[in-house]
Design a protein around this motif. Structure first.
Motif, mmCIF file in Angstrom:
data_model
loop_
_atom_site.group_PDB
_atom_site.id
_atom_site.type_symbol
_atom_site.label_atom_id
_atom_site.label_comp_id
_atom_site.label_asym_id
_atom_site.label_seq_id
_atom_site.Cartn_x
_atom_site.Cartn_y
_atom_site.Cartn_z
ATOM 1 N N LYS A 182 -0.865 9.385 4.195
ATOM 2 C CA LYS A 182 0.123 10.080 5.029
ATOM 3 C C LYS A 182 1.534 9.833 4.494
ATOM 4 O O LYS A 182 2.323 10.770 4.326
ATOM 5 C CB LYS A 182 0.018 9.607 6.480
ATOM 6 C CG LYS A 182 1.003 10.287 7.429
ATOM 7 C CD LYS A 182 0.931 9.708 8.820
ATOM 8 C CE LYS A 182 1.648 8.384 8.812
ATOM 9 N NZ LYS A 182 1.847 7.752 10.096
ATOM 10 N N ASN A 183 1.858 8.562 4.205
ATOM 11 C CA ASN A 183 3.173 8.233 3.641
ATOM 12 C C ASN A 183 3.374 8.904 2.285
ATOM 13 O O ASN A 183 4.471 9.374 1.977
ATOM 14 C CB ASN A 183 3.341 6.716 3.491
ATOM 15 C CG ASN A 183 3.480 6.011 4.815
ATOM 16 O OD1 ASN A 183 3.755 6.631 5.837
ATOM 17 N ND2 ASN A 183 3.272 4.709 4.801
ATOM 18 N N ILE A 226 4.140 12.654 2.778
ATOM 19 C CA ILE A 226 5.507 12.832 3.278
ATOM 20 C C ILE A 226 6.523 12.577 2.162
ATOM 21 O O ILE A 226 7.485 13.337 1.982
ATOM 22 C CB ILE A 226 5.769 11.906 4.486
ATOM 23 C CG1 ILE A 226 4.952 12.381 5.685
ATOM 24 C CG2 ILE A 226 7.252 11.841 4.821
ATOM 25 C CD1 ILE A 226 4.907 11.394 6.844
ATOM 26 N N GLN A 259 6.489 15.473 -0.273
ATOM 27 C CA GLN A 259 7.132 16.637 0.331
ATOM 28 C C GLN A 259 8.658 16.494 0.314
ATOM 29 O O GLN A 259 9.370 17.455 0.028
ATOM 30 C CB GLN A 259 6.652 16.828 1.767
ATOM 31 C CG GLN A 259 5.238 17.360 1.853
ATOM 32 C CD GLN A 259 4.698 17.392 3.272
ATOM 33 O OE1 GLN A 259 5.057 16.562 4.109
ATOM 34 N NE2 GLN A 259 3.826 18.353 3.543
ATOM 35 N N GLU A 260 9.146 15.307 0.630
ATOM 36 C CA GLU A 260 10.588 15.083 0.649
ATOM 37 C C GLU A 260 11.206 15.157 -0.738
ATOM 38 O O GLU A 260 12.325 15.640 -0.913
ATOM 39 C CB GLU A 260 10.910 13.728 1.280
ATOM 40 C CG GLU A 260 10.655 13.683 2.764
ATOM 41 C CD GLU A 260 10.798 12.286 3.356
ATOM 42 O OE1 GLU A 260 10.942 11.309 2.587
ATOM 43 O OE2 GLU A 260 10.761 12.171 4.589
#
Length: 141
Positions: free
Chosen positions: A31-32, A35, A38-39
């Motif tokens: 999950k991290n 993210i 994506q960032e």
């Protein structure tokens, strides 16, 4: 004299706790990772950043992205890419494209510099693993 004893009631309990820990660690890390990617993914339309998916199995989670152009954004093209040569048309006399509100006809272009967002993301993901271990270790208590 102080006596310390450790009692493990059942091997099954340990295995269940460990499985919960492993699942939580994989979930938290993937999950991290998603993210972070994506960032860090450069955004023009945002399509590349939105296309990350996590494929889960018992022993691994794979973060993938099928957006065709992302390898070129990360690794570079033309003189900045693996071939180290200008981009030229294959069959036409000129490259024809629209960019920054203008129409362009060029015999060649230098290409795009690599942005290395995957490498930057991997460093950030590695740094987040200890925090993921702490979160996952809640299941070991």
């Amino acid at each position: 004299m102080v006596k310390v004893s450790i009692c493990i009631n059942s091997e099954l309990t340990f295995k269940e706790d460990f499985q919960k820990f492993k699942k939580e660690l994989l979930d938290e890390t993937s999950k991290n990772g998603k993210i972070t990617l994506q960032e860090n993914t450069p955004k023009d339309t945002g399509a590349g950043a939105k296309a990350y998916k996590i494929k889960k199995s018992d022993n691994q989670h794979i973060i993938s992205n099928d957006t065709e152009y992302l390898p070129w954004v990360n690794d570079g093209t033309g003189i900045y890419g693996p071939r180290r040569q200008r981009i030229t048309p294959k069959t036409a006399k000129f490259l024809h494209f629209h960019w920054r509100g203008r129409e362009w006809y060029l015999k060649s272009v230098r290409g795009q510099r690599p942005q290395r967002f995957v490498e930057v993301s991997m460093i950030e993901i590695e740094k987040s693993v200890p925090q993921a271990v702490m979160i996952a270790s809640r299941h070991l208590r």
